[in-house]
Design a protein around this motif. Structure first.
Motif, PDB file in Angstrom:
ATOM      1  N   ASN A 184      81.525  82.269  33.334  1.00  0.00           N
ATOM      2  CA  ASN A 184      81.966  82.531  34.710  1.00  0.00           C
ATOM      3  C   ASN A 184      83.458  82.739  34.918  1.00  0.00           C
ATOM      4  O   ASN A 184      83.862  83.133  36.004  1.00  0.00           O
ATOM      5  N   ARG A 189      81.700  75.938  14.836  1.00  0.00           N
ATOM      6  CA  ARG A 189      82.070  76.562  16.103  1.00  0.00           C
ATOM      7  C   ARG A 189      83.544  76.888  16.063  1.00  0.00           C
ATOM      8  O   ARG A 189      84.347  76.100  15.555  1.00  0.00           O
ATOM      9  N   LEU A 232      82.738  79.973  29.788  1.00  0.00           N
ATOM     10  CA  LEU A 232      82.609  81.209  29.015  1.00  0.00           C
ATOM     11  C   LEU A 232      81.810  82.262  29.785  1.00  0.00           C
ATOM     12  O   LEU A 232      81.971  83.457  29.564  1.00  0.00           O
ATOM     13  N   GLN A 254      81.516  74.186  28.807  1.00  0.00           N
ATOM     14  CA  GLN A 254      81.886  75.321  27.947  1.00  0.00           C
ATOM     15  C   GLN A 254      81.110  76.558  28.372  1.00  0.00           C
ATOM     16  O   GLN A 254      81.659  77.664  28.460  1.00  0.00           O
ATOM     17  N   SER A 255      79.831  76.365  28.634  1.00  0.00           N
ATOM     18  CA  SER A 255      78.991  77.498  29.044  1.00  0.00           C
ATOM     19  C   SER A 255      79.449  78.030  30.389  1.00  0.00           C
ATOM     20  O   SER A 255      79.544  79.243  30.584  1.00  0.00           O
ATOM     21  N   LEU A 256      79.747  77.118  31.313  1.00  0.00           N
ATOM     22  CA  LEU A 256      80.184  77.547  32.650  1.00  0.00           C
ATOM     23  C   LEU A 256      81.461  78.368  32.538  1.00  0.00           C
ATOM     24  O   LEU A 256      81.600  79.410  33.187  1.00  0.00           O
ATOM     25  N   SER A 299      83.946  68.547  17.722  1.00  0.00           N
ATOM     26  CA  SER A 299      83.290  69.805  18.047  1.00  0.00           C
ATOM     27  C   SER A 299      82.119  69.493  18.962  1.00  0.00           C
ATOM     28  O   SER A 299      81.021  69.224  18.510  1.00  0.00           O
ATOM     29  N   THR A 352      79.423  70.070  22.235  1.00  0.00           N
ATOM     30  CA  THR A 352      78.630  71.127  22.858  1.00  0.00           C
ATOM     31  C   THR A 352      78.284  70.636  24.253  1.00  0.00           C
ATOM     32  O   THR A 352      77.469  69.727  24.395  1.00  0.00           O
ATOM     33  N   ILE A 353      78.950  71.163  25.252  1.00  0.00           N
ATOM     34  CA  ILE A 353      78.760  70.661  26.607  1.00  0.00           C
ATOM     35  C   ILE A 353      78.635  71.813  27.600  1.00  0.00           C
ATOM     36  O   ILE A 353      79.154  72.910  27.355  1.00  0.00           O
ATOM     37  N   ALA A 354      77.970  71.532  28.720  1.00  0.00           N
ATOM     38  CA  ALA A 354      77.713  72.577  29.710  1.00  0.00           C
ATOM     39  C   ALA A 354      78.997  73.202  30.287  1.00  0.00           C
ATOM     40  O   ALA A 354      79.006  74.399  30.558  1.00  0.00           O
ATOM     41  N   VAL A 399      80.303  82.931  18.855  1.00  0.00           N
ATOM     42  CA  VAL A 399      81.066  81.699  19.023  1.00  0.00           C
ATOM     43  C   VAL A 399      81.182  80.888  17.720  1.00  0.00           C
ATOM     44  O   VAL A 399      82.071  80.063  17.577  1.00  0.00           O
ATOM     45  N   TYR A 400      80.293  81.169  16.780  1.00  0.00           N
ATOM     46  CA  TYR A 400      80.293  80.427  15.511  1.00  0.00           C
ATOM     47  C   TYR A 400      80.794  81.280  14.359  1.00  0.00           C
ATOM     48  O   TYR A 400      80.529  82.486  14.305  1.00  0.00           O
ATOM     49  N   ASN A 451      79.096  85.566  24.755  1.00  0.00           N
ATOM     50  CA  ASN A 451      78.585  84.199  24.904  1.00  0.00           C
ATOM     51  C   ASN A 451      77.587  83.793  23.826  1.00  0.00           C
ATOM     52  O   ASN A 451      77.282  82.616  23.696  1.00  0.00           O
ATOM     53  N   VAL A 452      77.069  84.754  23.072  1.00  0.00           N
ATOM     54  CA  VAL A 452      76.011  84.377  22.112  1.00  0.00           C
ATOM     55  C   VAL A 452      76.586  83.518  20.992  1.00  0.00           C
ATOM     56  O   VAL A 452      77.767  83.610  20.656  1.00  0.00           O
ATOM     57  N   ASN A 453      75.709  82.697  20.428  1.00  0.00           N
ATOM     58  CA  ASN A 453      76.147  81.801  19.351  1.00  0.00           C
ATOM     59  C   ASN A 453      76.739  82.571  18.177  1.00  0.00           C
ATOM     60  O   ASN A 453      77.635  82.086  17.497  1.00  0.00           O
TER      61      ASN A 453
END
Lengths: 227, 663
Positions: B564, B464, B562, B558-560, B552, B554-556, B660-661, B655-657
């Motif tokens: 919002n 990531r 990226l 980050q999604s919020l 590294s 992976t938590i929510a 991000v990776y 936002n897609v993996n």
């Protein structure tokens, strides 16, 4: 769909799945949050109970009311702050400072406990009040009080904790814990135990060791605090 | 077994000495402290071994390797009957390399040029081009700043600004871009003032030592000095020597042969230089205050005087620190430390850095704990490869770019990070293309099962990207990145709720010039008490202690963030505006958005999904479109509903993996 296809083309990957899940969780939180923070559904009586109707208690009252709403919707840990940065840090004048902050928080806290109790939430919610230190009994700069790490109080409520029970005492001037002293690790152990976790068995791997949250010297769960 | 017995024996002898030195000592300055001598066993540890060029192993498949790195890797793979992955496709390669070396994605035009180039040396020329780009230094400075626990404020309650701290950041970027040899890179950060007196820019380099947190308003200035010196000694030990010296400030190290005496003798090298007048060294007249041992690491319990000296276990030559001349302007203790550390035959300095360089490209070092090559660290599987690279590093004049180049031009680095049609064909060459995907998966599955943690480097390890890189990439793909280099740090706007958590609202003064808000992440003001939210959520360390490898998670949140944040929405609006003004038809716009963000065209399947998405969005949007959700600078004839859908689509791409990776 793009993420799922992307993952499958890579022979699957837990980390990618986790990231997709994190987005699902984020979506659920985001979908639930507007209703959760919408206090318009609360009755005037409830708002009054928390002190939301008064300028002095409104800020902390809203936080307490939000806490109850979070607990109701399944949030498992809620942390409330009062005096966000150095609010209670009464180095200059302890009387004005603590008068101000107790006025701001006393009624909202009473409202929260009453409300949790009447809704049956207090039975399985542990409420903890405290800070990382208390204040000295002797003065600093005249009317102020410096940090006191040797003797200070916490209170607990709910989750089967005995009401009206006082555990331990400081010396006569309030400088050091003197009677039935409680090391902070014992408090931690008690909190973990109350949440159904065994402080002796809950460990995490760090610096080559399985470390306990309650330290190496052993901590005692203070079951006598519970009814 | 015998090895661990030896370790145990050595550790036990140290444990005995610990017990002796814990005798009550409060306030008795002349009390002796016990110290075990360094034994033969202590020096047997792998990372203390003298450097020598290893033999390059023989391999069966002589076609796959590009350079000796690959021969070392392949020999281990062949022993396990694993086939290395074939090279990733060229589009993936240019993407991987450009992001890895500069922190920015390739433009669609750069990808096109690279795909059209047939010549064999196109890849190597691209490597040289990227290593010569100023973006290289801007990208690789951050891991070094993590190590230096660098920030631009003091930390603690008042978190006071250090107005000149940005100069050290610029010094690091500049040194990396000029490929300052690592021996000098180390020396100037420890002793720039002594080595080049009067050279202001070099003095800035010593900011490394004083970049950590500090509490100027602490009650006892004596305690402050003690804390800063111990932090400095611990950091120098872990960053340059790859040993956890910090453990030895209160007691002898429990596992490594570093005594508490070693710690305070190393600290004594720095003592004359610390005076808190600024955050760089300026020793001036040597002070004659003796350096001491501190029992239990407690500044209130000083022990005997200790002379400045090098850590014994790696001082294989018994080098000593010389006393300064009568008329010396400084003790030159640090200059001597620098000279000792950068001896070409020093077993640790070069090993530690080569391991860090490998980690920068593969996400994990050849030894897994880059600031701990001691007994609690990991003995490398690839010791031969490790030492070969280290010897190359030193003989290549300590050039970091030379090592980067060796690594990224290797076949090991260029391996695919996922099953490819070709990996199937390799395995099943007679069966032709149609069965390739499933055969590819079979080969892949076998590789993953045999080398599940990729310890043998049987494939390129995906990772990531860090938050700083994601932000730069989002600005770059929307043509918004301000490429201005260097200078004082910038402060883009932050949400009010975040600023409210600061002691004072003016602790985050937003930069007046709007263009500054889009500077590269490396130039964003590093406040110790307020990590920039986008960096923090993606695991930027707290700058309270040296960080050798970020976690590294992976938590929510980050999604919020990226999905919002105003920043993401703005990037998506700008990207949508760009693709809509450059391409007229929908398909062209979609393709351009794909190429800008993930360096490839959409597949037919994806195009179908996206077409359906646009249809749904157009049908669903009955009400008025909020203009804050529309593209920035879109063509006037554009239909708002389509335009809003284009913003959503671009936001999804950010936002897609795959974005991000690094793959």
């Amino acid at each position: 769909m793009m993420n799922a296809r992307h993952r499958d083309l890579r022979g699957g990957d837990d980390e990618f799945s986790a990231r997709i899940e994190a987005y699902e969780l984020a979506f659920r939180m985001q979908a639930a949050a507007p209703a959760l923070v919408d206090l318009s559904q609360e009755t005037a009586a409830t708002k009054k109970l928390y002190g939301v109707d008064h300028p002095k208690t409104r800020d902390f009252g809203v936080r307490c009311l939000l806490a109850r709403r979070m607990l109701e919707s399944g949030v498992r840990f809620v942390q409330l702050y009062s005096g966000d940065t150095n609010g209670w840090d009464a180095h200059n004048n302890v009387l004005t400072n603590h008068t101000e902050y107790t006025e701001k928080t006393d009624k909202p806290i009473a409202g929260l406990l009453t409300d949790l109790s009447q809704r049956g939430l207090l039975e399985d919610t542990l409420v903890i009040w405290g800070g990382e230190f208390g204040r000295m009994p002797m003065s600093e700069q005249g009317k102020g009080r410096d940090h006191n790490p040797w003797g200070f109080c916490y209170w607990l409520s709910g989750a089967g904790v005995k009401g009206g029970h006082v555990h331990g005492a400081t010396d006569a001037v309030g400088l050091r814990a003197a009677v039935n002293k409680v090391h902070i690790s014992n408090l931690h152990a008690t909190i973990l135990w109350s949440l159904g976790l065994d402080p002796e068995r809950l460990t995490y791997f760090h610096n080559g060791l399985e470390e306990k949250l309650t330290g190496v010297e052993g901590a005692r769960v203070m079951k006598e605090l519970f009814a | 077994m015998s090895c661990s017995l030896k370790r145990l024996r050595a550790a036990l002898s140290r444990a005995f000495v610990v017990a002796v030195s814990l005798a009550p000592a409060a306030g008795i300055a002349d009390e002796e402290f016990g110290e075990a001598p360094i034994s033969f066993e202590d020096r047997e540890h792998w990372s203390f071994q003298p450097l020598k060029r290893p033999t390059i192993p023989a391999v069966k498949d002589t076609c796959w390797p590009h350079n000796p790195i690959d021969r070392f890797v392949l020999a281990r793979l062949e022993a396990k009957h694993i086939q290395p992955q074939p090279s990733a496709d060229r589009a993936s390669l240019i993407r991987r390399m450009t992001i890895d070396l500069t922190g920015l994605p390739p433009t669609p035009a750069e990808v096109d040029v690279f795909l059209e180039e047939d010549s064999l040396d196109a890849y190597e020329r691209l490597v040289d081009h990227l290593l010569a780009s100023p973006a290289y230094g801007e990208h690789f400075a951050q891991p070094w700043l993590d190590l230096a626990r660098w920030a631009e404020t003091d930390g603690f309650e008042h978190d006071k600004v250090r107005p000149d701290a940005w100069k050290y950041r610029d010094w690091v970027i500049d040194a990396l871009n000029r490929d300052l040899p690592y021996d000098q890179f180390v020396s100037l950060q420890l002793a720039g003032d002594e080595l080049r007196p009067g050279d202001e820019w070099t003095r800035v380099a010593t900011g490394f030592c004083l970049a950590g947190p500090d509490m100027p308003d602490i009650n006892l200035q004596q305690e402050r000095r003690h804390t800063v010196l111990n932090d400095m000694t611990s950091t120098v030990g872990s960053v340059f020597l790859g040993l956890q010296f910090g453990c030895a400030q209160c007691h002898d190290h429990k596992f490594d042969p570093i005594s508490q005496g070693d710690f305070y003798r190393l600290r004594a090298i720095f003592e004359p230089a610390v005076d808190f007048s600024g955050h760089v060294f300026d020793e001036g007249k040597p002070k004659n205050k003796p350096s001491r041992f501190y029992f239990r690491g407690d500044f209130r319990h000083p022990g005997p005087e200790v002379p400045p000296d090098f850590p014994r276990v790696v001082n294989l030559w018994n080098d000593e620190i010389e006393k300064p001349a009568q008329d010396a302007i400084s003790t030159r203790r640090r200059a001597q430390l620098a000279k000792w550390l950068t001896r070409p035959d020093h077993p640790l300095t070069s090993r530690v850095m080569v391991n860090r360089l490998w980690q920068m490209h593969f996400g994990r070092g050849l030894s897994e704990r880059p600031s701990d090559l001691g007994w609690m660290g990991h003995e490398p599987i690839h010791k031969g490869l490790f030492d070969w690279l280290v010897v190359e590093f030193i003989e290549g004049g300590w050039s970091m770019k030379y090592v980067h180049r060796l690594i990224v031009t290797s076949a090991t680095y260029q391996q695919a990070s996922r099953p490819t049609a070709r990996s199937g064909i390799r395995n099943n060459s007679q069966q032709g293309g149609s069965s390739a995907p499933s055969a590819a998966h079979d080969t892949w599955t076998q590789v993953v099962q045999t080398d599940p943690k990729n310890l043998l480097w049987s494939r390129f390890p995906r990772r990531r990207l860090r938050g700083e890189t994601l932000r730069d990439m989002m600005l770059a793909v929307s043509d918004s990145l301000n490429r201005k280099r260097g200078g004082e740090s910038v402060r883009p706007p932050l949400p009010a709720e975040v600023v409210q958590t600061l002691l004072r609202p003016d602790h985050w003064k937003v930069s007046k010039d709007r263009a500054d808000h889009d500077s590269r992440s490396i130039y964003i003001f590093a406040r110790r008490n307020l990590r920039f939210p986008m960096f923090e959520v993606f695991d930027r360390p707290a700058a309270t202690a040296s960080c050798a490898r970020r976690s590294s998670s992976t938590i929510a949140p980050q999604s919020l963030l990226l999905l919002n944040s105003q920043f993401s929405l703005d990037a998506a609006r700008r990207l949508a505006g760009k693709v809509m003004s450059k391409e007229t038809d929908r398909r062209g716009q979609i393709e351009l958005a794909f190429r800008r963000t993930i360096s490839r065209l959409p597949t037919d399947e994806e195009l179908d999904d996206i077409t359906e998405f646009f249809a749904l969005r157009q049908a669903a949007n009955e009400e008025e479109i909020d203009e804050r959700t529309l593209p920035l600078s879109m063509p006037s004839e554009a239909e708002p509903r389509v335009a809003a859908a284009m913003v959503d689509f671009c936001l999804a791409l950010l936002n897609v993996n795959e974005f991000v990776y690094l793959e």
